[in-house]
Design a protein around this motif. Sequence first.
Motif, PDB file in Angstrom:
ATOM      1  N   ASN A  18       0.805  -1.227   0.000  1.00  0.00           N
ATOM      2  CA  ASN A  18       0.000   0.000   0.000  1.00  0.00           C
ATOM      3  C   ASN A  18       0.839   1.278   0.000  1.00  0.00           C
ATOM      4  N   GLN A  19       2.003   1.225  -0.624  1.00  0.00           N
ATOM      5  CA  GLN A  19       2.878   2.392  -0.663  1.00  0.00           C
ATOM      6  C   GLN A  19       2.210   3.594  -1.336  1.00  0.00           C
ATOM      7  N   LEU A  58       4.287   6.522  12.960  1.00  0.00           N
ATOM      8  CA  LEU A  58       4.424   5.069  12.854  1.00  0.00           C
ATOM      9  C   LEU A  58       3.136   4.455  12.349  1.00  0.00           C
ATOM     10  N   ILE A  59       3.269   3.556  11.389  1.00  0.00           N
ATOM     11  CA  ILE A  59       2.159   2.718  10.936  1.00  0.00           C
ATOM     12  C   ILE A  59       2.411   1.330  11.495  1.00  0.00           C
ATOM     13  N   THR A  60       1.429   0.790  12.218  1.00  0.00           N
ATOM     14  CA  THR A  60       1.589  -0.502  12.880  1.00  0.00           C
ATOM     15  C   THR A  60       0.237  -1.175  13.066  1.00  0.00           C
ATOM     16  N   SER A  61       0.276  -2.459  13.330  1.00  0.00           N
ATOM     17  CA  SER A  61      -0.947  -3.149  13.743  1.00  0.00           C
ATOM     18  C   SER A  61      -0.907  -3.414  15.240  1.00  0.00           C
ATOM     19  N   ASP A  62       0.157  -2.976  15.908  1.00  0.00           N
ATOM     20  CA  ASP A  62       0.336  -3.148  17.350  1.00  0.00           C
ATOM     21  C   ASP A  62      -0.159  -1.898  18.075  1.00  0.00           C
ATOM     22  N   TYR A  63      -1.393  -1.925  18.522  1.00  0.00           N
ATOM     23  CA  TYR A  63      -1.968  -0.735  19.154  1.00  0.00           C
ATOM     24  C   TYR A  63      -1.408  -0.465  20.539  1.00  0.00           C
ATOM     25  N   THR A  64      -0.622  -1.376  21.095  1.00  0.00           N
ATOM     26  CA  THR A  64      -0.024  -1.129  22.412  1.00  0.00           C
ATOM     27  C   THR A  64       1.395  -0.569  22.320  1.00  0.00           C
ATOM     28  N   ALA A  65       1.926  -0.361  21.136  1.00  0.00           N
ATOM     29  CA  ALA A  65       3.306   0.114  20.978  1.00  0.00           C
ATOM     30  C   ALA A  65       3.527   1.435  21.703  1.00  0.00           C
ATOM     31  N   TYR A  66       2.506   2.258  21.754  1.00  0.00           N
ATOM     32  CA  TYR A  66       2.664   3.577  22.358  1.00  0.00           C
ATOM     33  C   TYR A  66       3.096   3.522  23.820  1.00  0.00           C
ATOM     34  N   GLN A  84      -6.089   2.219   8.261  1.00  0.00           N
ATOM     35  CA  GLN A  84      -6.736   1.380   7.258  1.00  0.00           C
ATOM     36  C   GLN A  84      -7.019   0.033   7.896  1.00  0.00           C
ATOM     37  N   TYR A  85      -7.728  -0.804   7.196  1.00  0.00           N
ATOM     38  CA  TYR A  85      -7.965  -2.162   7.665  1.00  0.00           C
ATOM     39  C   TYR A  85      -7.254  -3.118   6.719  1.00  0.00           C
ATOM     40  N   ARG A  91      -6.773  -7.473  10.300  1.00  0.00           N
ATOM     41  CA  ARG A  91      -6.215  -6.662  11.382  1.00  0.00           C
ATOM     42  C   ARG A  91      -6.341  -5.187  11.042  1.00  0.00           C
ATOM     43  N   GLN A  92      -6.557  -4.412  12.061  1.00  0.00           N
ATOM     44  CA  GLN A  92      -6.593  -2.960  11.925  1.00  0.00           C
ATOM     45  C   GLN A  92      -5.157  -2.438  11.807  1.00  0.00           C
TER      46      GLN A  92
END
Length: 99
Positions: A18-19, A58-66, A84-85, A91-92
Amino acid sequence: MVHKVLVDEQALGWGEDNQDLIHQKYEKIFFVGTKPAPPKGSNDKEIGTFCEEQGCNLITSDYTAYTHFLENPRINAVQIEKFQYNSKASRQIYLIRIL
């Protein structure tokens, strides 16, 4: 406005596919595992420090990274939003901004 973004390891496949979509909002895309970005296997604190030093989101699927971003004393706040989904992985994909 931030013009750079890092794609986290958990979202690499989605990010590569998705670049064009990412480039609609960002001029420069870094990918974990490709220099100068952190290597694969880097922890969230290292990812957050890279984003803070480079002035990127940051683009990630790890919502706890913050939670680990906030261990860096130079990072006082973050903002998380849906980006995006990823239907292939069901995964979100999140965008984390360092404020």
